[in-house]
Motif scaffolding. Structure first.
Motif, mmCIF file in Angstrom:
data_model
loop_
_atom_site.group_PDB
_atom_site.id
_atom_site.type_symbol
_atom_site.label_atom_id
_atom_site.label_comp_id
_atom_site.label_asym_id
_atom_site.label_seq_id
_atom_site.Cartn_x
_atom_site.Cartn_y
_atom_site.Cartn_z
ATOM 1 N N PHE A 1 -3.987 1.431 2.613
ATOM 2 C CA PHE A 1 -3.407 2.758 2.375
ATOM 3 C C PHE A 1 -3.674 3.687 3.550
ATOM 4 O O PHE A 1 -4.053 4.835 3.390
ATOM 5 C CB PHE A 1 -3.957 3.365 1.073
ATOM 6 C CG PHE A 1 -3.144 4.552 0.593
ATOM 7 C CD1 PHE A 1 -1.778 4.468 0.496
ATOM 8 C CD2 PHE A 1 -3.755 5.735 0.247
ATOM 9 C CE1 PHE A 1 -1.031 5.554 0.072
ATOM 10 C CE2 PHE A 1 -3.027 6.829 -0.186
ATOM 11 C CZ PHE A 1 -1.659 6.734 -0.267
ATOM 12 N N THR B 1 0.802 -1.216 0.000
ATOM 13 C CA THR B 1 0.000 0.000 0.000
ATOM 14 C C THR B 1 0.840 1.275 0.000
ATOM 15 O O THR B 1 0.334 2.345 0.327
ATOM 16 C CB THR B 1 -0.925 0.033 1.229
ATOM 17 O OG1 THR B 1 -0.132 -0.089 2.420
ATOM 18 C CG2 THR B 1 -1.939 -1.077 1.179
ATOM 19 N N ASN B 2 2.112 1.171 -0.357
ATOM 20 C CA ASN B 2 2.865 2.415 -0.518
ATOM 21 C C ASN B 2 2.455 3.075 -1.826
ATOM 22 O O ASN B 2 1.726 2.496 -2.631
ATOM 23 C CB ASN B 2 4.372 2.151 -0.470
ATOM 24 C CG ASN B 2 4.826 1.176 -1.559
ATOM 25 O OD1 ASN B 2 4.757 1.479 -2.749
ATOM 26 N ND2 ASN B 2 5.268 0.003 -1.146
ATOM 27 N N GLN B 3 2.942 4.273 -2.073
ATOM 28 C CA GLN B 3 2.451 5.050 -3.211
ATOM 29 C C GLN B 3 2.712 4.360 -4.546
ATOM 30 O O GLN B 3 1.815 4.268 -5.397
ATOM 31 C CB GLN B 3 3.091 6.439 -3.232
ATOM 32 C CG GLN B 3 2.599 7.302 -4.400
ATOM 33 C CD GLN B 3 3.119 8.716 -4.331
ATOM 34 O OE1 GLN B 3 3.608 9.150 -3.303
ATOM 35 N NE2 GLN B 3 3.015 9.448 -5.430
ATOM 36 N N ASP C 1 1.541 9.245 6.601
ATOM 37 C CA ASP C 1 0.938 9.857 5.428
ATOM 38 C C ASP C 1 -0.570 9.856 5.603
ATOM 39 O O ASP C 1 -1.094 9.269 6.557
ATOM 40 C CB ASP C 1 1.334 9.096 4.164
ATOM 41 C CG ASP C 1 1.278 9.972 2.924
ATOM 42 O OD1 ASP C 1 0.736 11.082 3.030
ATOM 43 O OD2 ASP C 1 1.767 9.541 1.871
ATOM 44 N N SER D 1 3.290 1.164 -5.213
ATOM 45 C CA SER D 1 2.498 -0.065 -5.317
ATOM 46 C C SER D 1 1.027 0.247 -5.561
ATOM 47 O O SER D 1 0.351 -0.444 -6.322
ATOM 48 C CB SER D 1 2.656 -0.896 -4.038
ATOM 49 O OG SER D 1 4.001 -1.261 -3.836
ATOM 50 N N ASP E 1 -1.435 4.933 6.323
ATOM 51 C CA ASP E 1 -0.086 5.035 6.841
ATOM 52 C C ASP E 1 -0.043 6.146 7.880
ATOM 53 O O ASP E 1 -0.497 7.257 7.636
ATOM 54 C CB ASP E 1 0.878 5.351 5.688
ATOM 55 C CG ASP E 1 2.338 5.286 6.119
ATOM 56 O OD1 ASP E 1 2.579 5.142 7.331
ATOM 57 O OD2 ASP E 1 3.214 5.372 5.246
#
Length: 434
Positions: free
Chosen positions: A373, A289-291, A378, A293, A375
């Motif tokens: 997503f 779920t990082n940007q 973030d 990915s 985080d």
């Protein structure tokens, strides 16, 4: 020596095998009798200028563009270090009583408290500490120094329940002042040579426009930062989807009914069978779920949209006269597709592109709702809406601002999409001329 006109006539007759008898049937126009095209049709118009004029001729589209521009600029400027001293998605500082601050224009808060409530305890500790000062001069100085807070704070009881009314920003400043004063006087025990006014001047007031969340982040700054994160991901994702989907869809449209088209359409049908969110969840679970990915997962899940639309549009224009003419003079298939067919449908593609951007933003919000997503370092609009829903009763802006941003972002992009379609679509242009 032959003149240039006679030489041209001779070369023309030789190239097209025109005999002497046929040559007498027609003559070249003399240079002195030629009329320039520009003198008949006027100066040729530049297409991009005409498209721009048509786009800005619609007042609703212009207003939508201004709204989108405002949202985009605000999402870039508001969270920047040049515009604010608070970091997005982080507590505004390390002091107490920064959580759940109301909007700065409505600072008065009334809350139910108990004897163990930290707000209630702080209020009475200040009152009792001032009352405990024996020196009348020091006591007067402290009362004056804390007057900004004490005049706004009061307690009352209703049916056995204690309520505390206070100015939330004054309470924060009082807590900071109390902390600084405690350090300078060794917990209010030594006031000799202590300049109370100078210590009070060290307290920096808060400037949180719409207040803070329960975790202490600035609502105004963090929400605009979250808006930019959503716009950034949506534009990159839609661009990837469009580049791949439009290219493949245009090719499939020209080869509609062939084996390659049949196989690809069956694959697209498989992708379209379950809801898109199912594929997103599967891909997010695989890639993370990082940007990066997330963009990859959203791109893979959304590519069939542009393929299907472009294929359908190309099928409708591939047998038009201008395509047939290009084919007749020997234009290659790639040239027919990308030079002649795609420009004819670019308005519809641009319309779909712009409309897809708010859709991707809502996808990201949906992922946040489902727990993806999210985080701690973030944030995004979806994450704010989910995490702050329970706080809306205390401060409506915590859920109203991100909702309004999503609403106006979606509406402005949709009206802009219509304007782009009308400005680029040849059929719409032709219809207006009539």
């Amino acid at each position: 020596m032959q003149s240039s006109t006679e030489s041209q006539i001779k070369d023309f007759n030789k190239h097209y095998k025109i005999n002497a008898e046929m040559a007498t049937k027609f003559n070249f126009v003399q240079s002195s009798d030629k009329i320039k095209t520009s003198s008949i049709a006027g100066r040729p118009k530049k297409m991009w200028i005409e498209i721009t004029k048509r786009f800005f001729s619609n007042p609703i589209v212009v207003i939508s563009l201004l709204i989108f521009t405002f949202i985009l600029l605000a999402s870039l400027i508001v969270p920047s270090s040049l515009a604010t001293k608070y970091k997005p998605n982080s507590p505004i500082n390390n002091y107490s009583f920064i959580e759940s601050l109301p909007p700065i224009y409505k600072p008065i808060v009334t809350r139910a408290v108990s004897n163990t409530d930290p707000y209630y305890k702080f209020y009475f500790n200040i009152v009792n500490s001032i009352d405990g000062i024996k020196d009348a001069s020091q006591k007067a100085q402290l009362q004056k120094a804390f007057e900004f807070f004490l005049t706004s704070a009061k307690t009352y009881s209703v049916d056995g329940q204690i309520f505390l009314t206070y100015n939330a920003y004054a309470l924060y400043e009082a807590s900071v002042f109390n902390e600084l004063l405690s350090k300078a006087t060794n917990n209010w025990t030594t006031f000799e040579n202590v300049d109370i006014s100078a210590i009070r001047a060290q307290v920096v007031p808060l400037t949180t426009l719409l207040g803070t969340s329960s975790t202490g982040y600035d609502i105004w700054v963090t929400t605009w930062y979250a808006a930019w994160r959503g716009i950034e991901i949506a534009i990159i994702t839609t661009l990837i989807q469009a580049i791949f989907g439009v290219t493949l869809g245009a090719i499939l449209g020209f080869y509609a009914g062939k084996l390659f088209d049949t196989i690809m359409m069956r694959i697209i049908n498989i992708f379209n069978s379950p809801p898109t969110i199912i594929w997103i969840l599967i891909l997010v679970g695989i890639f993370g779920t990082n940007q990066v990915s997330l963009i990859l997962a959203l791109s893979l899940a959304g590519w069939p949209l542009f393929v299907g639309l472009t294929r359908m549009y190309v099928i409708t224009v591939k047998n038009e006269e201008y395509i047939s003419a290009a084919r007749a003079i020997g234009a290659s298939t790639p040239r027919q597709i990308f030079v002649h067919a795609l420009p004819a449908i670019v308005g519809k593609i641009a319309n779909s592109f712009v409309k897809n951007v708010p859709g991707v933003i809502l996808w990201v919000a949906s992922l946040a709702f489902l727990g993806f997503f999210r985080d701690g370092k973030d944030t995004n609009l979806g994450q704010i809406l989910i995490e702050s829903a329970s706080e809306a009763g205390q401060n409506v802006w915590i859920i109203l601002l991100p909702t309004l941003i999503l609403l106006f972002l979606t509406l402005s992009l949709n009206f802009m999409a219509i304007g782009i379609h009308d400005a680029l679509d040849p059929r719409v242009i032709k219809g207006r001329k009539k």
